[in-house]
Design an enzyme around this catalytic site. Structure first.
Site, PDB file in Angstrom:
ATOM      1  N   ASN A 222     -17.883  10.070  -7.980  1.00 23.40           N
ATOM      2  CA  ASN A 222     -18.894   9.844  -6.955  1.00 23.40           C
ATOM      3  C   ASN A 222     -20.118   9.264  -7.640  1.00 23.40           C
ATOM      4  O   ASN A 222     -20.734   9.914  -8.484  1.00 23.40           O
ATOM      5  CB  ASN A 222     -19.227  11.149  -6.234  1.00 23.40           C
ATOM      6  CG  ASN A 222     -18.028  11.654  -5.431  1.00 23.40           C
ATOM      7  OD1 ASN A 222     -17.278  10.863  -4.871  1.00 23.40           O
ATOM      8  ND2 ASN A 222     -17.846  12.952  -5.387  1.00 23.40           N
TER       9      ASN A 222
ATOM     10  N   GLU B  13     -11.570  11.337  -8.656  1.00 21.49           N
ATOM     11  CA  GLU B  13     -12.437  10.235  -8.255  1.00 21.49           C
ATOM     12  C   GLU B  13     -13.787  10.430  -8.917  1.00 21.49           C
ATOM     13  O   GLU B  13     -14.087  11.489  -9.465  1.00 21.49           O
ATOM     14  CB  GLU B  13     -12.608  10.202  -6.731  1.00 21.49           C
ATOM     15  CG  GLU B  13     -13.298  11.436  -6.170  1.00 21.49           C
ATOM     16  CD  GLU B  13     -13.837  11.207  -4.753  1.00 21.49           C
ATOM     17  OE1 GLU B  13     -13.909  10.040  -4.316  1.00 21.49           O
ATOM     18  OE2 GLU B  13     -14.205  12.202  -4.108  1.00 21.49           O
TER      19      GLU B  13
ATOM     20  N   LYS C  82     -10.398   4.592  -4.481  1.00 21.92           N
ATOM     21  CA  LYS C  82      -9.751   5.596  -5.317  1.00 21.92           C
ATOM     22  C   LYS C  82      -8.579   5.003  -6.107  1.00 21.92           C
ATOM     23  O   LYS C  82      -8.301   5.429  -7.219  1.00 21.92           O
ATOM     24  CB  LYS C  82      -9.248   6.757  -4.460  1.00 21.92           C
ATOM     25  CG  LYS C  82     -10.345   7.605  -3.832  1.00 21.92           C
ATOM     26  CD  LYS C  82      -9.725   8.739  -3.006  1.00 21.92           C
ATOM     27  CE  LYS C  82     -10.665   9.337  -1.995  1.00 21.92           C
ATOM     28  NZ  LYS C  82     -11.759  10.110  -2.529  1.00 21.92           N
TER      29      LYS C  82
ATOM     30  N   GLU D   9     -14.893  13.909 -10.625  1.00 21.91           N
ATOM     31  CA  GLU D   9     -14.170  15.032 -10.026  1.00 21.91           C
ATOM     32  C   GLU D   9     -12.759  15.118 -10.609  1.00 21.91           C
ATOM     33  O   GLU D   9     -12.050  14.113 -10.683  1.00 21.91           O
ATOM     34  CB  GLU D   9     -14.080  14.850  -8.507  1.00 21.91           C
ATOM     35  CG  GLU D   9     -15.431  14.909  -7.823  1.00 21.91           C
ATOM     36  CD  GLU D   9     -15.344  14.968  -6.295  1.00 21.91           C
ATOM     37  OE1 GLU D   9     -16.265  15.519  -5.681  1.00 21.91           O
ATOM     38  OE2 GLU D   9     -14.363  14.461  -5.712  1.00 21.91           O
TER      39      GLU D   9
ATOM     40  N   ARG E 204     -23.264   8.741  -7.282  1.00 23.35           N
ATOM     41  CA  ARG E 204     -24.507   9.093  -6.576  1.00 23.35           C
ATOM     42  C   ARG E 204     -24.864  10.520  -6.962  1.00 23.35           C
ATOM     43  O   ARG E 204     -24.118  11.183  -7.672  1.00 23.35           O
ATOM     44  CB  ARG E 204     -24.260   9.031  -5.068  1.00 23.35           C
ATOM     45  CG  ARG E 204     -23.072   9.909  -4.669  1.00 23.35           C
ATOM     46  CD  ARG E 204     -22.852   9.979  -3.185  1.00 23.35           C
ATOM     47  NE  ARG E 204     -21.516  10.435  -2.863  1.00 23.35           N
ATOM     48  CZ  ARG E 204     -21.124  11.697  -2.776  1.00 23.35           C
ATOM     49  NH1 ARG E 204     -21.970  12.670  -3.028  1.00 23.35           N
ATOM     50  NH2 ARG E 204     -19.883  12.001  -2.470  1.00 23.35           N
TER      51      ARG E 204
END
Ligand code: ADP
Ligand code: ADP
Ligand code: MG
Length: 666
Positions: A295, A293, A116, A275, A297
């Site tokens: 993600n 952050e 992060k 996000e 995936r």
């Protein structure tokens, strides 16, 4: 396109990927641990390979065994699902080195977003707004405390390697900082093997709004609008929706552009989520969002975005990984209606949301589509009879609804939750139903503090109506169903043949014990007295587990489910369970007992007390880690530690005796 793929995951996401692969004519290979030999994902796949022991370290994290399984079965590509190896750049490199395709981003893109702190620095450089805070390498306690004070309270401590809400602590005052940091570092070390933390300004009245992105190998990057995931408990998502309530075209454009910018900055390919934390103290403003952050995936809650865009994200992932350009352009995309997802878990909401285990003796859902778009879609990796084991995430299902408007979709969610039937494990179903009916949520007034603020109300079960109470009493006395052999209720059932006027019965519902008297009248008619009420009840119809009861001219249809000592009565708003009171139970449950037992299966991460040590009521004795979080077990009273029966690092079963207390001599 690939002819055969391997899915390096388990549970609902493995089943989800298999469903789309099958629709596309792609053969599938599952992998499984000792505990998953008979799991649903194994049964769904065309073939399956055993990869090791029950713990994730021995199986689903064994990258080289998974790659060997792909090679042995002739799979051309590996889909990682979410969790496990999905964001592990070393695994991605090993997959490529083995000559296989990875259905996801490049190792470099994952690495850029993996920590992060580094991700924030990168995003700041790309002109994406980030949350103010300290993201540096220096990790000394005093140093970090000084940074926190500079940032200004409250602050949020986050594990830089964190995920799934782990390793996070909100700190409101300087005096709590040291302990919170130590605990976050411990959790981060245990979960991610990296204790390093960053400190962020805690945004008050925050909303969590994330943007789904997709990139391909041809330089195209699009966003597929937002999801609002503000309904969280301890930083974990509970109900998600798309689009976000109160979203404006300007804000959506600004957030979409920032997310696409973030993805472009790392040459992103495949499905990803950016996000953002959003200021929810007033209406949404284009300057009121900050990167948290990315993600790298597919996300647990991707079905709500599939619902409003009409796309199958696993299909897009497969096509992009096979080298095809994205089949849609930004300007082709439109938002269709509204969607919600509720995460149904085996967890004890009333008891601190402890993860639960158990065999799913009954698992029944209302009619729904699986793994594909519909007004009601239920994605699940377990079937009736399957075991929720302590080894993995205790998710039972995702209940996903879609409708033309937010109000209609949310009504559908309430209705669907009310029709889910689970027995054999404790679940959060009642909590989800209460949340779906929460007035503020219905009005679209969401923020990440909503659940914590209203937790007491959300955990208060709706009162038992007279139809439900009557059904429980009649069922307990054997008037509603033929008793099965060796059923503890059988003894009672015989009473109906006795020439008595009325039958006594005591039932427990939650913490409330009620004494009842039932007087059979004519066939199918009863007088039931209990508490202050006297009910005249007619059994109007009975068909298997479904009965119709009439009280004062009001008929209701109910379901009666009996398992061992428990009776569950369901109507279309949900279920209520009743236990036959056990007279022996009350006697041995002494006040402030001498033994400290594990309230759930877990790992002993810290022992704070030694034999012979004097402890005070409320003092921390043992820290247990289970699935998602740390639980501190405290002394129930003042005393002396007589014996410690657990060791640090022990995996302990639910109910295991961990420590004995004795009275302090004085
Ligand atoms: P999302 O995909 O929306 O971020 P979550 O953050 O709740 O959803 O969960 C997905 C990620 O969180 C996974 O990548 C997984 O690594 C992690 N995660 C979720 N639950 C657990 C758990 N019980 N144990 C460990 N990690 C978990
Ligand atoms: P994880 O990797 O565990 O998903 P995130 O950084 O995405 O961690 O944060 C998880 C949740 O914690 C967010 O969805 C949000 O509710 C809350 N959160 C994170 N950062 C902040 C912040 N700076 N202020 C307020 N809440 C935050
Ligand atoms: Mg997150």
């Amino acid at each position: 396109m690939f002819r055969k793929i391997l899915i390096a995951n388990r549970g609902e996401i493995a089943c989800r990927v298999i469903a789309t692969a099958r629709r596309m004519g792609i053969a599938t290979v599952a992998v499984f641990s000792d505990a998953d030999r008979n799991a649903r994902h194994v049964a769904m796949a065309d073939e399956a390979v055993h990869i090791g022991g029950a713990t994730v370290a021995e199986s689903y994290l064994q990258g080289s065994r998974i790659i060997a399984a792909a090679q042995a079965t002739g799979a051309e590509a590996i889909h990682p699902g979410y969790g496990f190896l999905s964001e592990n750049p070393g695994f991605v490199e090993a997959v490529a080195a083995a000559g296989l395709a990875f259905i996801g981003p490049t190792a470099d893109a994952i690495r850029a977003m993996g920590l992060k702190d580094a991700a924030k620095a990168l995003m700041e450089g790309a002109g994406v707004p980030v949350v103010p805070g300290y993201y540096g390498a220096e990790q000394g306690m005093d140093f970090l405390a000084a940074r926190a004070a500079e940032i200004g309270w409250p602050v949020l401590i986050k594990a830089r390697a964190g995920g799934g809400g782990k390793g996070m602590r909100l700190v409101e005052r300087a005096e709590d900082f040291a302990e919170a940091l130590a605990s976050a570092q411990r959790e981060a070390q245990a979960a991610f093997g990296d204790p390093a933390c960053l400190i962020e300004k805690y945004v008050t009245r925050p909303r969590h709004i994330e943007i789904q992105v997709f990139g391909d190998a041809h330089g195209n990057v699009i966003h597929l609008f937002e999801r609002d995931c503000s309904l969280q408990r301890r930083h974990q998502k509970v109900i998600e929706e798309a689009p976000a309530p109160g979203m404006t075209p300007e804000m959506r454009a600004a957030m979409g552009a920032a997310a696409v910018e973030a993805a472009r900055a790392i040459g992103y390919r495949g499905a990803g989520t950016v996000e953002f934390i959003v200021d929810g103290s007033g209406p949404l403003r284009p300057d009121g969002f900050w990167f948290m952050e990315m993600n790298t995936r597919l996300q647990v809650e991707h079905p709500v975005s599939e619902a409003i865009t009409g796309l199958d994200f696993v299909e897009l992932q497969l096509r992009v990984a096979a080298g095809e350009p994205l089949p849609v352009a930004q300007e082709d995309l439109r938002i269709d209606g509204w969607a919600f997802e509720a995460r149904l878990y085996a967890e004890d909401a009333e008891n601190g949301f402890l993860p639960a285990t158990g065999r799913l003796d009954l698992l029944a859902f209302p009619p729904a589509a699986e793994f594909s778009r519909a007004a009601l879609r239920i994605d699940s990796g377990v079937r009736q009879g399957d075991e929720i084991s302590p080894f993995y995430d205790p998710m039972i299902a995702k209940v996903i609804v879609h409708g033309p408007t937010r109000a209609i979709a949310l009504s559908r969610l309430s209705a669907a939750l009310g029709q889910c039937r689970v027995q054999g494990s404790i679940t959060n179903l009642g909590f989800l139903s209460a949340l779906a009916g929460h007035d503020g949520f219905r009005r679209g007034e969401v923020d990440t503090g909503l659940i914590a603020r209203d937790l007491t109300a959300l955990l208060t079960r709706p009162a038992v109506g007279p139809h439900v109470a009557a059904a429980a009493v009649l069922s307990a006395l054997g008037f509603l169903a033929a008793p099965v052999p060796d059923d503890p209720w059988r003894g009672l059932a015989g009473w109906r043949h006795w020439p008595v006027d009325s039958l006594p019965l005591t039932l427990t519902h939650g913490t409330q014990e009620t004494r009842w008297r039932v007087t059979p009248q004519a066939a199918g008619r009863f007088l039931i007295a209990g508490g202050a009420a006297e009910l005249e009840v007619t059994v109007a119809a009975r068909d298997g587990e479904t009965i119709v009861l009439e009280l004062a001219g009001h008929r209701k249809r109910l379901e009666v489910i009996t398992t061992s000592r428990r009776i569950t009565i369901c109507d279309d708003s949900g279920c209520h369970s009743f236990d036959l009171s056990d007279p022996e139970r009350a006697e041995d449950a002494g006040e402030g007992g001498d033994g400290i037992t594990a309230p759930m299966p877990g790992l002993v991460t810290r022992l704070a007390a030694k034999a012979g040590q004097q402890v005070r009521k409320g003092e921390a004795l043992i820290v247990l880690e289970a699935m998602k979080m740390e639980h501190t077990l405290t002394a129930p009273r003042d005393g002396v530690v007589a014996e410690v029966l657990a060791a640090q690092g022990d995996q302990v079963a639910h109910g295991a005796l961990l420590l004995m207390l004795e009275a302090a001599d004085d």
